[in-house]
Design an enzyme around this catalytic site. Structure first.
Site, PDB file in Angstrom:
ATOM      1  CG  HIS A 135      -2.104  -0.880   1.111  1.00 22.35           C
ATOM      2  ND1 HIS A 135      -2.081  -2.186   1.538  1.00 22.35           N
ATOM      3  CD2 HIS A 135      -3.340  -0.665   0.606  1.00 22.35           C
ATOM      4  CE1 HIS A 135      -3.263  -2.734   1.306  1.00 22.35           C
ATOM      5  NE2 HIS A 135      -4.042  -1.834   0.730  1.00 22.35           N
ATOM      6  CE  LYS A 139      -4.270  -0.505   4.610  1.00 14.33           C
ATOM      7  NZ  LYS A 139      -5.577   0.141   4.874  1.00 14.33           N
TER       8      LYS A 139
END
Length: 241
Positions: A135, A139
């Site tokens: 990610h 995040k």
């Protein structure tokens, strides 16, 4: 429908765009800077709440919504140790709670594929299962909620795997754990890969998200679906799986 947004970051804005395109009204856009505005909303002014906030805020947000009698669609991750208490409160208040770690239709099909593959691999103990999730650096939780859901699907269908464990330097791998490698890079698409590896070959399944649109659409559809219902729900209920 009248939809209240709790959490107004990038995902909240994408949800707003899709909700408006589908003919709904946004009656509030709440983040840490204007939470006091919630008290000005009448109980009957909200048909459904879509909650995409932070792990620190989610439990307070959900509790507030159940006290007000508002159905909630929640996509915040990183708080699930408190989920049993939240679901208990929802039942006590005769509320409606829809939770998913990922609202993408494609990801939920991937969840089902993951469970099916784990059932097959039970017959072949020479393969070692592991997982990687990638990610962007913004995040906040690690591993991702989607990765944890994938691990839970494996654990439910692959005997001997009883927990997940995040792969980190100095952490020894255990036979009873599904190992999860979490990677945080720049602006990258969210990617989840489950692999089964033996001495002779490797089997992999992957899901790559190209944008937030799929997640946001699923959350809006869930809000449309939960309005007027009572109970605890998830994507399997919505999709009839």
């Amino acid at each position: 429908m009248n939809i209240l947004l709790l959490g107004y970051g990038k995902m909240g804005r994408t949800i707003e765009q899709i909700a408006l395109e589908r003919g709904h009204q946004i009656v509030g856009r709440i983040d840490v800077n204007n939470r006091h505005e919630l008290d000005a909303l009448a109980n009957d002014a909200v048909d459904a709440v879509i909650e995409f906030s932070t792990p620190d805020s989610v439990v307070g947000n959900l509790t507030y919504c159940f006290e007000r009698g508002w159905p909630v669609v929640c996509g915040t991750t990183g708080w699930l140790s408190e989920r049993p208490a939240i679901e208990k409160l929802c039942r006590e208040k005769n509320g409606a709670f829809f939770y998913a770690s990922n609202y993408s239709i494609g990801v939920n099909l991937f969840f089902r594929l993951n469970k099916t593959l784990a059932q097959f691999m039970h017959q072949y103990p020479s393969y070692r299962v592991s997982m990687t999730e990638i990610h962007h650096t913004e995040k906040k939780d690690s591993p991702s909620g989607t990765a944890i859901t994938l691990a839970e699907g494996i654990m439910a269908n692959l005997p001997g795997k009883t927990r997940w464990q995040e792969q980190a330097e100095g952490v020894a791998e255990s036979d009873d754990a599904v190992m999860i490698e979490s990677v945080r890079e720049g602006k990258v698409p969210g990617t989840h890969t489950v692999r089964y590896e033996s001495e002779v070959d490797r089997i992999e399944i992957s899901h790559v998200a190209h944008s937030r649109q799929g997640f946001a659409l699923g959350a809006v559809v869930a809000a449309e679906w939960i309005a007027g219902r009572q109970g605890i729900f998830g994507m399997d209920d919505l999709l009839g799986m």
